[in-house]
Structures are given as structure tokens and as C-alpha cells.
Design a protein around this motif. Structure first.
Motif, short mmCIF file in Angstrom:
data_model
loop_
_atom_site.label_atom_id
_atom_site.label_comp_id
_atom_site.label_asym_id
_atom_site.label_seq_id
_atom_site.Cartn_x
_atom_site.Cartn_y
_atom_site.Cartn_z
N GLU A 32 -6.97 -34.16 3.91
CA GLU A 32 -5.82 -34.21 4.66
C GLU A 32 -5.84 -33.49 6.12
N VAL A 33 -5.39 -34.48 6.93
CA VAL A 33 -5.05 -33.74 8.33
C VAL A 33 -3.54 -33.47 8.60
N VAL A 34 -3.69 -32.26 8.54
CA VAL A 34 -1.93 -31.41 8.76
C VAL A 34 -1.90 -30.94 10.20
N ALA A 35 -0.74 -31.30 11.02
CA ALA A 35 -0.63 -30.81 12.29
C ALA A 35 0.35 -29.81 12.27
N LEU A 36 -0.13 -28.80 13.02
CA LEU A 36 0.85 -27.69 13.24
C LEU A 36 1.35 -27.79 14.76
N LEU A 37 2.89 -27.73 14.77
CA LEU A 37 3.25 -28.18 16.13
C LEU A 37 4.42 -26.90 16.40
N ASP A 201 -1.40 -36.69 8.25
CA ASP A 201 -0.60 -36.96 6.85
C ASP A 201 0.65 -36.12 7.08
N ARG A 202 0.65 -35.20 7.52
CA ARG A 202 1.94 -33.95 7.32
C ARG A 202 1.94 -33.33 8.58
N ALA A 203 3.18 -32.74 8.69
CA ALA A 203 3.15 -31.64 10.08
C ALA A 203 4.23 -30.61 9.74
N TYR A 204 3.84 -29.56 10.06
CA TYR A 204 4.77 -28.28 10.26
C TYR A 204 5.30 -28.05 11.54
N VAL A 205 6.31 -27.76 11.98
CA VAL A 205 6.82 -27.53 13.25
C VAL A 205 7.22 -25.81 13.15
N GLU A 215 7.24 -31.98 7.36
CA GLU A 215 7.66 -33.57 6.88
C GLU A 215 6.19 -34.29 7.11
N ARG A 216 6.39 -35.26 6.28
CA ARG A 216 5.18 -36.38 6.22
C ARG A 216 4.90 -37.15 7.59
N GLY A 217 3.75 -37.21 7.89
CA GLY A 217 3.67 -37.86 9.31
C GLY A 217 4.47 -39.22 9.38
N GLU A 218 4.37 -40.02 8.31
CA GLU A 218 4.93 -41.17 8.47
C GLU A 218 6.59 -41.24 8.75
N VAL A 219 6.99 -40.13 8.13
CA VAL A 219 8.55 -40.05 8.34
C VAL A 219 8.83 -39.71 9.91
N LEU A 220 8.04 -38.82 10.38
CA LEU A 220 8.25 -38.45 11.64
C LEU A 220 7.72 -39.34 12.87
N ARG A 221 6.81 -40.04 12.47
CA ARG A 221 6.45 -41.35 13.46
C ARG A 221 7.71 -42.25 13.31
N TYR A 231 12.34 -28.79 17.46
CA TYR A 231 12.01 -28.07 18.72
C TYR A 231 13.04 -27.57 19.27
N LEU A 232 14.34 -28.16 19.09
CA LEU A 232 15.45 -27.33 20.04
C LEU A 232 16.04 -26.62 19.02
N GLY A 233 15.78 -26.44 17.75
CA GLY A 233 16.74 -25.65 16.81
C GLY A 233 17.59 -26.30 16.23
N GLY A 234 17.34 -27.53 15.87
CA GLY A 234 18.29 -28.49 14.92
C GLY A 234 18.66 -28.19 13.63
N PRO A 235 19.04 -28.93 12.67
CA PRO A 235 19.32 -28.56 11.25
C PRO A 235 17.88 -28.37 10.53
N ARG A 236 17.74 -27.42 9.84
CA ARG A 236 16.59 -27.07 9.10
C ARG A 236 16.30 -28.13 8.18
N ALA A 237 15.08 -28.88 8.16
CA ALA A 237 14.88 -29.77 6.98
C ALA A 237 13.62 -29.34 6.31
N ASP A 238 13.36 -29.70 4.94
CA ASP A 238 12.09 -28.91 4.30
C ASP A 238 11.71 -29.75 3.15
#
Ligand SMILES: Nc1ncnc2c1ncn2[C@@H]1O[C@H](COP(=O)(O)OP(=O)(O)OP(=O)(O)O)[C@@H](O)[C@H]1O
Ligand SMILES: [Mg+2]
Length: 238
Positions: A32-37, A201-205, A215-221, A231-238
Motif C-alpha cells: 500500500e501507498v498511504v499519504a499522510l497529509l 491507496d488511502r490518505a490520513y489528514v 479516506e480511500r484515495g479514490e474517494v478523495l480524488r 484542512y479547514l476543520g470541516g466535519p469529521r469523517a472516519d
């Protein structure tokens, strides 16, 4: 199911007893490639340093390849299969490219051919001193050096720092290739969010030291607004 290479549970870590990240849950599986943003100061580097044992873990658990790293020194964590490309690249400027690779290699002879297959640009530079290389060449070498250690888990912090977007576009797919071809798990911290998501494949912010979005990469794309909100502090999604 692919093996879990990194399992971080409820991690708090920081400096002089003060947590810079809190209650972080994060996993990376084989291949897996996981992005930490996340914004500046969010705790991305601290998280990677905690995994490598270079920053104090104040609470929580970190397991690499199914084994807790509690009480392990950074060198032992590295031997357990963790390779870390730090923000400053961590190269020896006075040594040559070949010598830098030798220092990092686990076996007595580094598989230089394998490295040159990934990074043919390094071949003509192999006996040049690292201090004479361009920033881009040094970043190539920093990743190459991590690869000769034959890692199970590769941590890459701000690979694109100081590099042209063109070079970043060339380097990130290489990271994808490492995960695909070696089965290593890769956790990559990256400012170029779009480029990171193109291979992840997935990312954490992270935001203020906490996971604001996973969230999964494809969902964020498909939903760039989701990322912007986190980034701006919107609703938490898990
Ligand atoms: N050596 C240190 N001593 C004390 N506090 C630190 C140290 N390094 C980082 N911090 C603090 O920890 C928090 C998280 O920093 P960290 O470097 O992990 O963030 P980051 O997400 O990597 O940011 P950047 O995008 O700027 O690299 C920040 O508030 C920072 O000021
Ligand atoms: Mg950082």
C-alpha cells in the motif's frame, strides 16, 4: 488479506512530555501507498519520527510487522524493516553515491543493480560526491538509499521539498512502483496533495495533531472538497 506492516493505535507523541500528536490511529498494509497529509505543524513529521523511534511515544501502541516496537531503539526498529527518508534527506555529503548506498545496505554488497534499475540517472553519478549533486539527484539517492536497506515499511517525509514539480511528478510514481514491485508498505508525507493522491491507496489528514480525516484515495480524488474541509476543520469523517 495483505499483512499489516504498520499498526498505530491511540498514539500520542511529542517533545519534552508535551504531545504534538494525540490519539492517532493509522495502518499501512503490504503493497500500500498511504499519504499522510495536513497543514504545517499538524504533526506529520512527528508521527513518522515516532514510528522510527526517534520521538518519544507518550501513549498508545506502534506495531511493525505485527511486533510492538515499545522499548526498541531506532536502530532495532530499522532492523525490523523500517526505512525512513527524513525531511533533510539524511545523506553523507562528503561520501560518494556508492558509499552512501553501501552504508545503508543490509547485505555486505548493496544490490546496486536493483537501485540503478529504479534510478538510471544515478548510474553516471555513482562515484561522485553527494555534496556535488543537485537537489533532485540527492532526493533520488535518499530514496535509493532507503531501498537498499530492503525495507518492509518505507517512510518518506516531504520528498518534494526544494524540488521542481516536474521532478516530483517523476519521483512519486517511483514510490508507487516500490510498493507494487517489492510489496513494501509506504507512508508518504507530501505537500503536493494532488500528486500524493494520484498514487495513494488511502490518505490520513492530520490537523492540530489529530486525525481529521481517513479516506480511500479514490474517494478523495472524486471529492476534493472533502479534503479541503478537513484542512479547514470541516466535519469529521472516519
Ligand atoms: N523538536 C521539537 N521540539 C518541540 N516541538 C516541536 C519539535 N518539532 C516539532 N515540534 C512541534 O510539534 C508540532 C508538530 O510538528 P511537525 O513537525 O510534526 O509538523 P508537520 O506536520 O510535519 O509540519 P510541516 O508541514 O511544517 O513539516 C508543531 O507544533 C511543532 O512546533
Ligand atoms: Mg514535517
Amino acid at each position: 488479506m495483505s499483512p499489516r506492516l504498520l499498526d498505530v493505535r491511540g498514539l500520542s507523541a511529542g517533545y519534552r512530555g508535551i504531545p504534538a500528536v494525540r490519539d492517532v490511529d493509522l495502518v499501512v498494509d503490504a503493497g500500500e501507498v498511504v499519504a499522510l497529509l495536513g497543514p504545517n505543524g499538524a504533526g506529520k513529521t512527528t508521527t513518522l519520527l515516532a514510528v522510527s523511534g526517534l520521538v518519544d511515544r507518550l501513549a498508545g501502541e506502534i506495531a511493525v510487522c505485527g511486533r510492538s516496537t515499545a522499548g526498541m531503539r531506532p536502530a532495532a526498529i530499522a532492523r525490523a524493516g523500517v526505512a525512513h527518508v527524513p525531511e533533510d534527506r539524511g545523506l553523507f555529503a562528503r561520501l560518494t553515491v556508492r558509499e552512501n548506498l553501501r552504508v545503508a545496505a543490509r547485505r555486505s554488497r548493496p544490490p546496486i543493480e536493483l537501485v540503478l534499475d529504479y534510478f538510471p540517472e544515478l548510474a553516471p553519478l555513482i562515484d561522485r560526491r553527494v555534496g556535488l549533486l543537485s537537489c533532485g539527484e540527492q532526493q533520488l539517492l535518499a530514496i535509493a538509499r532507503a531501498l537498499v536497506a530492503d525495507p518492509k515499511l518505507l517512510l518518506v517525509d516531504e520528498m518534494s521539498l526544494g524540488l521542481s514539480p516536474v521532478l516530483v511528478e517523476r519521483l512519486l510514481p517511483l514510490v508507487r512502483r516500490v510498493a507494487d514491485e517489492t510489496g513494501a508498505g509506504v507512508l508518504v508525507v507530501e505537500q503536493h496533495v494532488d500528486l500524493a493522491l494520484s498514487i495513494a491507496d488511502r490518505a490520513y489528514v492530520l490537523r492540530h495533531g489529530e486525525v481529521a480525516l481517513h479516506e480511500r484515495g479514490e474517494v478523495l480524488r472524486a471529492n476534493p472538497q472533502l479534503l479541503a474541509d478537513s484542512y479547514l476543520g470541516g466535519p469529521r469523517a472516519d
